[in-house]
Every structure is written in structure tokens, then in C-alpha cells.
Write a protein that holds these residues in place. Sequence first.
Motif, PDB file in Angstrom:
ATOM      1  N   PRO A 178       0.798  -1.237   0.000  1.00  0.00           N
ATOM      2  CA  PRO A 178       0.000   0.000   0.000  1.00  0.00           C
ATOM      3  C   PRO A 178       0.827   1.283   0.000  1.00  0.00           C
ATOM      4  CG  PRO A 178      -0.192  -1.183   2.101  1.00  0.00           C
ATOM      5  CD  PRO A 178       0.513  -2.092   1.159  1.00  0.00           C
ATOM      6  N   ASN A 179       1.994   1.277   0.624  1.00  0.00           N
ATOM      7  CA  ASN A 179       2.832   2.480   0.589  1.00  0.00           C
ATOM      8  C   ASN A 179       3.387   2.658  -0.814  1.00  0.00           C
ATOM      9  OD1 ASN A 179       3.257   3.954   3.128  1.00  0.00           O
ATOM     10  ND2 ASN A 179       3.760   1.901   3.904  1.00  0.00           N
ATOM     11  N   PHE A 180       2.981   3.733  -1.460  1.00  0.00           N
ATOM     12  CA  PHE A 180       3.379   3.897  -2.850  1.00  0.00           C
ATOM     13  C   PHE A 180       4.892   3.956  -3.013  1.00  0.00           C
ATOM     14  CE2 PHE A 180       4.695   6.648  -6.364  1.00  0.00           C
ATOM     15  CZ  PHE A 180       4.197   5.916  -7.420  1.00  0.00           C
ATOM     16  N   ASP A 181       5.580   4.687  -2.145  1.00  0.00           N
ATOM     17  CA  ASP A 181       7.022   4.836  -2.325  1.00  0.00           C
ATOM     18  C   ASP A 181       7.738   3.495  -2.249  1.00  0.00           C
ATOM     19  OD1 ASP A 181       6.258   4.777   0.308  1.00  0.00           O
ATOM     20  OD2 ASP A 181       7.650   6.305   1.008  1.00  0.00           O
ATOM     21  N   ALA A 184       6.722   1.257  -5.329  1.00  0.00           N
ATOM     22  CA  ALA A 184       7.384   1.723  -6.546  1.00  0.00           C
ATOM     23  C   ALA A 184       8.860   1.341  -6.531  1.00  0.00           C
ATOM     24  CB  ALA A 184       7.224   3.235  -6.675  1.00  0.00           C
ATOM     25  N   ASP A 185       9.473   1.361  -5.368  1.00  0.00           N
ATOM     26  CA  ASP A 185      10.868   0.958  -5.257  1.00  0.00           C
ATOM     27  C   ASP A 185      11.020  -0.528  -5.567  1.00  0.00           C
ATOM     28  OD1 ASP A 185      13.534   2.228  -3.858  1.00  0.00           O
ATOM     29  OD2 ASP A 185      13.427   0.056  -3.597  1.00  0.00           O
ATOM     30  N   ILE A 227      -1.930   0.890 -11.072  1.00  0.00           N
ATOM     31  CA  ILE A 227      -0.503   1.107 -11.278  1.00  0.00           C
ATOM     32  C   ILE A 227       0.223  -0.229 -11.482  1.00  0.00           C
ATOM     33  CG2 ILE A 227       0.349   1.121  -8.880  1.00  0.00           C
ATOM     34  CD1 ILE A 227       1.026   3.964 -11.180  1.00  0.00           C
TER      35      ILE A 227
END
Lengths: 337, 527
Positions: A178-181, A184-185, A227
Motif C-alpha cells: 500500500p505504501n506507494f514509495d 514503486a521501489d 498502477i
Amino acid sequence: MKGLFKAKPRTPIDIVRQTRDLLVYFDRSTESRDSKREEKQMTELCKNIRELKSILYGNSESEPVSEACAQLTQEFFKENTLRLLIKCIPKLNLEARKDATQVVANLQRQPVQSKLIASDYLEKNMDLMDVLIVGYENTEMALHYGAMLRECIRHQIVARYVLNSPHMKKFFDYIQLPNFDIAADAAATFKELLTRHKSTVAEFLSNNYEWFFADYNSKLLESSNYITRRLAVKLLGDMLLDRSNSAVMTRYVSSRENLRILMNLLRESSKSIQIEAFHVFKLFAANQHKPADIISIFVANKSKILRLLDEFKIDKEDEQFEADKAQVMEEIAALEP
Amino acid sequence: MAANIAERVHYPLDSSSYKIIDEIGAGNSAVVYKALCIPINSTPVAIKSIDLDRSRPDLDDVRREAKTLSLLSHPNILKAHCSFTVGRRLWVVMPFMAGGSLQSIITHSFQNGLTEACIAIVLKDTLNALSYLHGQGHLHRDIKAGNILVDSNGSVKLADFGVSASIYESNNSSGGGSVACSASSSSSNSTSSFMFTDFAGTPYWMAPEVIHSHNGYSFKADIWSFGITALELAHGRPPLSHLPPSKSMMLNITKRFRFSDFDKYSKGHGGSNKFSKAFKDMVASCLNQDPTKRPSSEKLLKHPFFKNCKSSDFLVKNVLLGLPSVEKRYNESKVVDPNSKGSDDDDEDPGMQGNVKQRRISGWNFNEDGLKLEPVFPKDHCRDDVVKQVRFEEEKVIKEHDVVASGTVMEPKPNTSSDVVDHDESLVVEKVGSNIGGRVVNNREAMLGTLNVLKGSLEQELGQVKFLMNLIGGEEIHVADSEEQMVQEISKLRTELEVERKKNLQLELQLENIKLHLSSAVNSPKS
């Protein structure tokens, strides 16, 4: 008197050694200890890590000196400094964590007598990768460990280890955290693993075709997360269009189930997903050995597909896209039951 | 203690935990809301909601912005509590800054600028943030009043890292995000470890070396923008913003007759004596044409102007008191004039939406006495001979440009040493002849053609770029003093060529693959 005999400036080797000693101290860390002393040691450690960084990257006054970098690197990997550092990162403050991450990243690329000794070290310490990968599960550490991991898999031997480790399956979940950062990493690392070292990737995909694409389809391409779908279809295109993966590509485009998934993606309302889906979809149409069930899908949906493609425009003028589209339409139009 | 606990609070990662109250800013692909975080005592937050489908094809920039926001930690930097996706949008949850942006404050209540005492407070905190950022290897690249926010207690925070870049990551793809930023497009990769060459930021605030970015720029570009921001706070607007933000703006100001407008403006706002020597000197040092002569943020903090700087309470009493809320100001600005600068936390001029801007500035001269920035046009200046055209919205450019091209701009003027070039890439660098010998680049038609061809097939492109390189090589005989620029130009083109070659190779591989299939099709009998 003291002023006259100023301490000699520390060499890169001194700094690495001192850093290591401090790391050993914190690695053994127990609850009952003089907190004041501990604080002082921690300040010292952070200062040392920053100095290592400034040797490796240079600073506003000076560019890095390759000899100093080589000395530092050699001393660093002579003993188990990297393991200690990775283990101790959670104990550092945010700034020192960032410095440490950058130091580890830089060391992966430092040649010592034109050899990347970091690779040799990691080869003998592959279990460190396990620590870094699982780091994605720790919100605090994920971005630091993730950045280090991405640097380590620049070494082919490390990438091969990670690809063939049981951890590979975990990435399917990590990239949907859930944490986008963090997600994405993880996605950036996943992509790097599957595109950087061509021969290793081809070998991995051939050997793990069944489970990998089953998971890829169900967990990523059919994810409910926009995404995830977008990244997955883009990466799929990158993988399949890579020449070294041609065997895998041929296999992928012969599957009716895969075609169904791509056709659904082609109908998405998101332009970005549609475009990426087209780049994979065209491979199904271009395949000159289409299995009968693929042909029958094309034939059954011929008019729908042709209409969809006909109306499919991209905002930017793109000759290649138009040419591809025309070819695909021609190919499908010519199919007979 | 309290701060420590506050840091540990984990903001929920689902949209249902937030109650949106009001829109407080909007830009091209992002909207900023004021919202309440229900599970955490209905704490007010600002949510920047970015449309991911409208952002660039690869999401690397978005990832980098999210990462930057997560890893920075400084009292003068607005960090993100968390970020997560909601359908096709990315929500970045940040602390709500009740005072809004300095740009919104001056637009609403201080149209002729803030007092020096207030400016000093704002700028000092901004410098603290910059000093931290630069120490971390980050460039902000979009310093302006619109990105400096104030909280109800007078604390100042620098926001918006949509186009920021890190020297530690600059080797990854091309930098220059464009998540929700007003103007950003990137072209080539950086040339040296600490230099950037991509084009990012907002034109009014942009340093000359960023406009001429193929030569590379670094931390000092932020210092320039910082200087422009100082002028913005002092005058109530950035230099030259009296000119309409229309697509032709920069084209117009390069014309001589427009100069009179500028003179009028300068005279109309002649009260420059209200500024202290220290302030003028500080701004002048930031606006030095030569980046190496600008002070670092660290050094700037020691400037006399920031001595005896007042506390944030002073800001509360003298600026924030009686100011309508952020949301009220934003809504008012929308009602009064939909095209006015109503954006707030976000950084875009709404007037920019849907518009193409083509701007050309060859340089700026800072007039220290008048505390004014005066434009230097290619025509009047011998040194700045590379001009860049930027475009902001890809699709519309060609059409719009045709209109412009058929209009006044392309009138043949014997001494006009620059030209507008349309190109598939988002950024075009054009060689402009020097005026010293009164020489004109008479090959500009050829150049135009050459650059246009670049968007054609890749094979052609390779040939044409070589041609262009020859062309520039040939020019050296005529325009000796810009040899250096040409060398740089050539090396830039070489890099581009390399990139194109790689692309070409990839395409060839693809083609081969398809050919393979085709040939096997020919061999196998068709039913």
C-alpha cells in the motif's frame, strides 16, 4: 604543545577500520550500557560514514580521487564490513542511513585493480541479499535496503541468485504494497532483475516459465490496482520484445489464456495501459505459427478487434505505432476460419 | 518528545480515512485538497492528488518524487506523511499549511510586496531548507513563492519536489520529473557527475544556465531562482510577469518595441529606495550571470541581510493576521478571474493550462539600484548566443506553432540571430550567430530543416545529425568567438546520436524478429 603535533589526517583505510570497530561495538549492543557513551560512539560512527561518502563521491571542494576510493573499497571488503553495516542500519539515524546507502551503492561500482571486488565479496555472502529483500516488509528500512539491493543486482552473479531464490515470488506482493514509495521501489528492483542481465533473464524465464507467467498474469496483469497493471504490461512488453527472450516470447504468444488477458488490457479505459498492451498484443498477431485456438479467437472477434484498432489513436504522432497497427490489422483481417 | 511521537504516527493508506473539505490548488495533472484525517483526531492534511494516467510514460519520476519526500527530514521542508494510489490517482498526504503559499499571500494582500523584515524571515527559512537539500545532493529546481508555504504559527516550509533531482540518481534515465509541475521536459542525460542538463522549473524563475541547459547546471541554479523569489516577495510578482502569460510572451519580449512596455513598468514601480543596501546586495549576488560567482546557500545564510532576523511570530502578526483562509483565497481567485494566479500549494499558473509557451531569453541583467531584473535579448547581447525553445504541452505545439510561425515572428529580419524550430523532442537547442562581426547565420533554413528531419525515420536521422555537425563545423570559420559553444553543441549532438543509435539498434532487433516470422510465413503454405 598539542597544536604543534596535530593529528595526522586519517587515511581512507583508517576511516574504514574505525567505522568497522564502531559497527562491531553496536552489533554487540546490549541493553545495559552507558547511554552517554553509546551516544558519543553513535555520533562518531555517523561522522565516519559521512566521511566515507565524501571520499567516494567527492564534495563541493573536490572531486573523488580514484586511488583513495580503491584503498577504501579494498579495506571495506577485506573484512565483513558490509554485513555489519547492513545489520546496523536500523540503529542509525535517518541521515546516516542515507549516507550508508549511498556508500554501499557506490562501492558496488568501485574498481580495485580493474576488478569489481564487491561482486566477489557478495558471491561469498549471498545471504545478505535475503536480508535486503525482506527489508521491503519493514516500512522504516524498505527504501534504504531497496536502494542497496538494486545496486547489488548490478552484478550478474547476484541477480542470478536473487532470480532463483524463493524470494522472487515475494516481489509479486511487494510491488503491490500500500505504501506507494515502497511499492514503486520494489517495482523498480523487479524490473531491473528482469531486464538487466539478458542471458540470466532468458535462462530464468525459460526455467521458471510455468509459475512465473501464471503469477504474472493473475497477480499483476489482472490486478485490481491500476498502477500494478500499468507497470506489469509495460515490463511484459520489455521482456518479450527483447531478442534474448525470443523463445519465451514465442511460447507466450501461443497461449490462448495470455491472449485473452492482453485483449482485456487492450480494452482498458486507460490510454497508457492500452498502448503498452498493444505492444504485446501485436506479437500474438505477428506470430506466423499461430495455434488453432489463437486463430479461432482472432476470427471470432475479428470485426470487434478491427474496429477497436481502427479507433485506437495515440495523442502523439508515431509512425512506428501506425505502421505496427496497420500490419496487425492486415494480419487479422486476412485470417479465415 | 512530542515531536518524536508525532513522527511515529502512521497515516492511514486508504482514501476512506480522509474527508476532503475543499480544493485549495490545481494544476495540469494534479489537484490539491484540504482534508481531514479522520482516524487521527481529524487532523487537517493537504492531499495532492496526481493523475498518473496523464503523467509521463514511465513512472520513474513519480517514484523519485515519492522517495525524495519520504527520505527528507528538515523543519523547513514539507514532507509527505504517506502516499498511496487511489484508482488512477496518486495521493500524497502532507501536513496542511494553514497560511498557504507566499504567492497566494502576496497576490491576495500584499500586491506591492512584503516588508523587508518579513522577506528576511521567509528567505532565511527557505535558505535553511536549501542548504539542507544541497547538502543531501538534491536540487529543488523550482524555487518560487508559490512553493514556499507558511503555517498558522509562522513556520515556513519549502514544498513541491516534483522536479527536484538528486546528484546520486542522475545516472538513472533522464532526470526532470513532470508529475505536477508547470514546466518540465527532459532531453539528454547529465554530462558530469554533479551537473544536470535537463530542462526543469518555471520560466520566470529559471537561471540562465538552466535555459541554456546543455552546458550543465548545478546547485547554483537554485540560488538564482532564490534571488528571483526575493524579487517576487519584494515587488509582489516575479520580474517580467506584467507581460501576459500567453504563448507568445517570450517571443514578444524579444522584440524591440516591447521594450517600451518594460520601461513603463519600471518607471511605474520606481520606489526602489525603500529597499536596504543589504537586501539589494544579497539579491544581486544571487543573480550573478556566472553561477560560480553566486554564493552557496550555506554562505548566503551568513549574509548581513539575515542578521537580526525576526522570529516567526513577527510573520504571524504582520502577514498572517486577518488573512482569509487558504481555501477562501483560492476560491476567490477562481471567481475573480479564472486565469489569474490562483494556484496555491500546487505550483502551476492555471493560465498555463492548455497553452503553449514559447519563451526565449538570452540572459538577464540585474539592476541593483532599481532592484529590477532586466532582460537581455539575443540581439543586444554578444555572449549569450544559444537560445532554447521550450514547449509545455506536446500535442498542441505543432498547430499552435504554425500559427505563430506564419505570424509576426518569422518575419525575415536581417539581424535576428535566433529562430524558432519545431521538433519532435520537447526541447530544442539552436545555434545563434554572434553579433560581433554583424554576421548572420545564413544557414538557418538548412538548420531548421535538419532539426525537423530529426523526427523522421531513424536512419535518416543519423545522416542528418552528421550533416548538422558538419554544418556547425563549417560555421566556425565565420563565427570564431563562439567556437566553444560549438564544441559543446557538437558533443551534445554526439550524445544524442548515441542515444538514437541505441534506439535504432533496438528497433532493428525488433524488425529482425518480425522479419523472421514473416519469412517463415512465406515458407509455410497458407490455408
